[in-house]
Scaffold this motif. Structure first.
Motif, PDB file in Angstrom:
ATOM      1  N   PRO A  87       0.801  -1.231   0.000  1.00 34.24           N
ATOM      2  CA  PRO A  87       0.000   0.000   0.000  1.00 34.24           C
ATOM      3  C   PRO A  87       0.828   1.273   0.000  1.00 34.24           C
ATOM      4  CG  PRO A  87      -0.138  -1.128   2.122  1.00 34.24           C
ATOM      5  CD  PRO A  87       0.541  -2.067   1.177  1.00 34.24           C
ATOM      6  N   ASP A  88       2.016   1.212   0.570  1.00 37.66           N
ATOM      7  CA  ASP A  88       2.835   2.420   0.651  1.00 37.66           C
ATOM      8  C   ASP A  88       3.543   2.727  -0.655  1.00 37.66           C
ATOM      9  OD1 ASP A  88       3.971   4.628   2.153  1.00 37.66           O
ATOM     10  OD2 ASP A  88       5.863   3.533   2.046  1.00 37.66           O
ATOM     11  N   SER A  89       4.085   1.703  -1.304  1.00 39.55           N
ATOM     12  CA  SER A  89       4.951   1.939  -2.461  1.00 39.55           C
ATOM     13  C   SER A  89       4.339   1.541  -3.805  1.00 39.55           C
ATOM     14  CB  SER A  89       6.273   1.171  -2.285  1.00 39.55           C
ATOM     15  OG  SER A  89       6.034  -0.221  -2.198  1.00 39.55           O
ATOM     16  N   GLU A  90       3.140   0.940  -3.811  1.00 38.90           N
ATOM     17  CA  GLU A  90       2.579   0.443  -5.070  1.00 38.90           C
ATOM     18  C   GLU A  90       1.145   0.901  -5.331  1.00 38.90           C
ATOM     19  OE1 GLU A  90       5.063  -3.574  -5.991  1.00 38.90           O
ATOM     20  OE2 GLU A  90       3.375  -3.844  -4.598  1.00 38.90           O
ATOM     21  N   ILE A  91       0.607   1.753  -4.481  1.00 42.57           N
ATOM     22  CA  ILE A  91      -0.733   2.312  -4.692  1.00 42.57           C
ATOM     23  C   ILE A  91      -0.646   3.820  -4.538  1.00 42.57           C
ATOM     24  CG2 ILE A  91      -3.098   2.458  -3.817  1.00 42.57           C
ATOM     25  CD1 ILE A  91      -2.820  -0.470  -2.937  1.00 42.57           C
ATOM     26  N   THR A  92      -1.191   4.543  -5.529  1.00 40.95           N
ATOM     27  CA  THR A  92      -1.172   6.010  -5.520  1.00 40.95           C
ATOM     28  C   THR A  92      -2.608   6.518  -5.653  1.00 40.95           C
ATOM     29  OG1 THR A  92       0.975   5.986  -6.642  1.00 40.95           O
ATOM     30  CG2 THR A  92      -0.236   8.080  -6.613  1.00 40.95           C
ATOM     31  N   ILE A  93      -3.013   7.400  -4.751  1.00 38.61           N
ATOM     32  CA  ILE A  93      -4.341   8.008  -4.830  1.00 38.61           C
ATOM     33  C   ILE A  93      -4.288   9.162  -5.838  1.00 38.61           C
ATOM     34  CG2 ILE A  93      -6.231   9.055  -3.544  1.00 38.61           C
ATOM     35  CD1 ILE A  93      -5.477   6.163  -2.717  1.00 38.61           C
ATOM     36  N   THR A  94      -5.265   9.191  -6.727  1.00 40.14           N
ATOM     37  CA  THR A  94      -5.286  10.171  -7.813  1.00 40.14           C
ATOM     38  C   THR A  94      -6.574  10.989  -7.796  1.00 40.14           C
ATOM     39  OG1 THR A  94      -6.270   8.586  -9.360  1.00 40.14           O
ATOM     40  CG2 THR A  94      -3.861   8.678  -9.253  1.00 40.14           C
ATOM     41  N   ALA A  95      -6.563  12.077  -8.529  1.00 37.44           N
ATOM     42  CA  ALA A  95      -7.743  12.932  -8.642  1.00 37.44           C
ATOM     43  C   ALA A  95      -8.681  12.357  -9.704  1.00 37.44           C
ATOM     44  CB  ALA A  95      -7.339  14.360  -8.972  1.00 37.44           C
ATOM     45  N   GLY A  96      -9.219  11.184  -9.405  1.00 38.13           N
ATOM     46  CA  GLY A  96     -10.103  10.493 -10.330  1.00 38.13           C
ATOM     47  C   GLY A  96      -9.365   9.533 -11.240  1.00 38.13           C
ATOM     48  N   GLY A  97     -10.146   8.670 -11.900  1.00 38.53           N
ATOM     49  CA  GLY A  97      -9.562   7.706 -12.818  1.00 38.53           C
ATOM     50  C   GLY A  97      -8.913   8.359 -14.025  1.00 38.53           C
ATOM     51  N   THR A  98      -9.519   9.437 -14.524  1.00 41.56           N
ATOM     52  CA  THR A  98      -8.985  10.087 -15.722  1.00 41.56           C
ATOM     53  C   THR A  98      -7.603  10.665 -15.469  1.00 41.56           C
ATOM     54  OG1 THR A  98     -11.217  10.567 -16.516  1.00 41.56           O
ATOM     55  CG2 THR A  98      -9.420  11.827 -17.487  1.00 41.56           C
ATOM     56  N   GLN A  99      -7.382  11.243 -14.285  1.00 45.79           N
ATOM     57  CA  GLN A  99      -6.042  11.766 -13.965  1.00 45.79           C
ATOM     58  C   GLN A  99      -5.024  10.638 -13.889  1.00 45.79           C
ATOM     59  OE1 GLN A  99      -4.539  12.464 -10.112  1.00 45.79           O
ATOM     60  NE2 GLN A  99      -2.682  12.336 -11.340  1.00 45.79           N
ATOM     61  N   ALA A 100      -5.449   9.493 -13.350  1.00 45.79           N
ATOM     62  CA  ALA A 100      -4.544   8.349 -13.284  1.00 45.79           C
ATOM     63  C   ALA A 100      -4.158   7.884 -14.683  1.00 45.79           C
ATOM     64  CB  ALA A 100      -5.196   7.211 -12.501  1.00 45.79           C
ATOM     65  N   ILE A 101      -5.136   7.851 -15.573  1.00 50.78           N
ATOM     66  CA  ILE A 101      -4.873   7.445 -16.955  1.00 50.78           C
ATOM     67  C   ILE A 101      -3.938   8.447 -17.633  1.00 50.78           C
ATOM     68  CG2 ILE A 101      -5.956   7.176 -19.231  1.00 50.78           C
ATOM     69  CD1 ILE A 101      -8.478   6.167 -17.618  1.00 50.78           C
ATOM     70  N   PHE A 102      -4.237   9.724 -17.473  1.00 45.77           N
ATOM     71  CA  PHE A 102      -3.400  10.769 -18.065  1.00 45.77           C
ATOM     72  C   PHE A 102      -1.963  10.662 -17.560  1.00 45.77           C
ATOM     73  CE2 PHE A 102      -1.446  14.912 -18.294  1.00 45.77           C
ATOM     74  CZ  PHE A 102      -1.891  15.455 -19.491  1.00 45.77           C
ATOM     75  N   THR A 103      -1.812  10.491 -16.258  1.00 46.24           N
ATOM     76  CA  THR A 103      -0.475  10.434 -15.669  1.00 46.24           C
ATOM     77  C   THR A 103       0.281   9.206 -16.139  1.00 46.24           C
ATOM     78  OG1 THR A 103      -1.218  11.683 -13.742  1.00 46.24           O
ATOM     79  CG2 THR A 103       0.805  10.406 -13.496  1.00 46.24           C
ATOM     80  N   ALA A 104      -0.398   8.069 -16.246  1.00 45.10           N
ATOM     81  CA  ALA A 104       0.253   6.843 -16.709  1.00 45.10           C
ATOM     82  C   ALA A 104       0.775   7.006 -18.135  1.00 45.10           C
ATOM     83  CB  ALA A 104      -0.715   5.664 -16.624  1.00 45.10           C
TER      84      ALA A 104
END
Length: 382
Positions: A87-104
Motif C-alpha cells: 500500500p505504501d509503495s505500489e498504490i497512488t491516490i489520484t484525482a479520479g480515474g482520468t487523472q490516473a490514466i493521463f499520468t500513466a
C-alpha cells in the motif's frame, strides 16, 4: 494582436458528454447521456467526510495518498483478485480515474511510441497519447457482440509498441473480458516490454453472476501493468474525483514523478472518509446487485419497443440499436431523441476515431427509479 501558437490537440473539441448534457439542459430532457448518478451517495459516507473536515484534516495529504485508504485498497484487491500490492509503495491516490490514466500515459509514452486501444473507447485515451507524441493503433470492436479478434490485435504490435490500453468492463459497450481474452493477451505481450494500462473503473458493476477478471490476477501481466480504478463509480460520487493507480514499485516510482507535478496530492478529508467507509466490504460487494436491478428494470421497460437491446455484462450503460426506428446516423438520432422525445443519450460513433455508425446509442441507467420510469415512458412512444 498576438498570434496564438498551434494547438497541441487541433482535432479535439468539446466532449460528446458535455455536448449531449448541454442539449439535454436546453431542451429540459431526461439526461441519460453523461455517466453520473442522479441520486445521493450513502449518508454514512457523507457524514464521515463531515467528521474529518471538522476534526481539522483539511491540509495537504501525502503525495502518494493517505496510508489508511491505501491499505483498504490493497485489502480489497487481495480479497477480490488474490493479488498483493504494497500500500505504501505500489498504490497512488489520484484525482479520479482520468487523472490516473493521463499520468500513466504521460509517464511512459514518448514521441513515436505506439499505443494500442480498443474501440469503442473512452474519449481520454487517444488525445492523451497524441499530446505526448505517441501514435494510436486501433482495433475496432463492432456490434452486436463487441468481440476482440486477437490475431488482428497481434498484427498491430510492432517494435514501437509501448503500451496496450484496456477498458474492462468496456464503456460504452458493457462488454467484459473473458479468460480466453486474457490468455491471448498474455501470448501477445510475453517476451516483450509492452506495458498494460488497465482501466477497471467499473470492476464492481458486473451482472448475471459473471466475474470481473482483473489484469492483476495474472503475475505475467501484473508485473507490467498499471491498474486504474475510481471511487466515483464505486460509491456514486463522481464529483469527488478520487481514484487510484496500483502498479509494481518500479512503475509506481516513475508514475509518481509525474503525479507530484500534476496534482501533487488529493483531497484529504475525503480520502480519510473513503478509507473508513471501505472497512465494510458490503459497501462495494453489493454494487452489482444494486445496478443489475436498475439494468433489468430498464431492459424490461424497453422490451416491447422497436429498440434492440444489446448485451450488457457490466458498467451502468445500456446499448440500444435503433435501425428499426430510424435510418438517421447515430448523432442525428441522438439529437432528435433529445429535442423531440426528451431523452438524452450518447451516440456510439463518438467512441470511434472514424465515427463508425452502426445505429447504436448508449443510455446511462445509474438513475433514480422515477427518472428511469419517465425515460421508458418517452422511449416507448417511438
Amino acid at each position: 494582436m498576438i498570434q496564438l501558437p498551434l494547438s497541441k490537440l487541433s482535432n479535439v473539441g468539446t466532449t460528446i458528454f458535455s455536448q449531449m448534457t448541454q442539449l439535454a439542459n436546453e431542451n429540459e430532457a431526461i439526461n441519460l447521456s453523461q455517466g453520473f448518478p442522479d441520486f445521493m451517495p450513502d449518508s454514512e459516507l457523507m457524514d464521515l467526510v463531515d467528521h474529518f473536515i471538522k476534526k481539522g484534516f483539511n491540509q495537504y495529504a501525502p503525495m502518494g495518498g493517505m496510508i489508511g485508504l491505501k491499505e483498504e485498497i490493497a485489502r480489497k484487491i487481495e480479497n477480490s483478485h488474490q493479488a498483493i500490492y504494497n500500500p505504501d509503495s505500489e498504490i497512488t491516490i489520484t484525482a479520479g480515474g482520468t487523472q490516473a490514466i493521463f499520468t500513466a500515459i504521460a509517464t511512459f509514452v514518448k514521441k513515436d511510441d505506439e499505443v494500442i486501444i480498443f474501440e469503442p473507447a473512452y474519449d481520454c485515451y487517444e488525445p492523451t497519447v497524441e499530446l505526448f507524441g505517441g501514435i494510436v493503433k486501433r482495433f475496432e470492436m463492432k456490434a452486436p457482440d463487441y468481440e476482440i479478434d486477437w490475431n488482428a490485435v497481434k498484427n498491430l504490435v510492432s517494435a514501437q509498441t509501448k503500451m496496450i490500453i484496456l477498458n474492462n468492463p468496456n464503456n460504452p459497450s458493457g462488454k467484459i473480458l473473458k479468460e480466453n481474452d486474457i490468455q491471448e493477451l498474455i501470448k501477445i505481450v510475453e517476451k516483450t516490454s509492452i506495458l498494460i494500462l488497465s482501466d477497471e473503473v467499473y470492476e464492481n458493476i458486473i451482472f448475471d453472476g459473471k466475474q470481473h477478471i482483473s489484469i492483476c490476477k495474472y503475475p505475467e501481466l501484473k508485473d507490467r501493468s498499471l491498474l486504474v480504478a475510481s471511487f466515483g463509480k464505486l460509491f456514486h460520487v463522481t464529483g469527488w474525483k478520487v481514484g487510484y493507480c496500483a502498479a509494481p514499485k518500479m512503475l509506481t516510482d516513475e508514475f509518481r514523478k509525474i503525479h507530484q507535478f500534476n496534482v501533487f496530492s488529493v483531497n484529504t478529508p475525503i480520502q480519510l472518509a473513503l478509507g473508513e467507509y471501505m472497512k465494510n466490504d458490503d459497501h462495494y460487494n453489493s454494487l452489482s446487485q444494486f445496478f443489475q436491478e436498475k439494468r433489468d428494470f430498464l431492459r424490461k421497460g424497453l422490451a416491447n419497443t422497436s429498440f434492440e437491446l444489446l448485451d450488457c455484462e457490466g458498467t451502468y450503460f445500456q446499448a440500444l440499436k435503433y435501425d428499426k426506428i430510424s435510418d438517421k446516423n447515430d448523432f442525428e438520432f441522438a439529437s432528435e431523441l433529445t429535442v423531440n422525445h426528451k431523452v438524452a443519450s450518447v451516440p456510439f460513433s463518438s467512441f470511434y476515431k472514424n465515427k463508425l455508425n452502426e445505429n447504436v446509442i448508449r443510455l446511462c441507467f445509474a438513475k433514480k427509479q422515477e427518472t428511469l420510469e419517465r425515460a421508458i415512458e418517452n422511449l416507448s412512444k417511438l
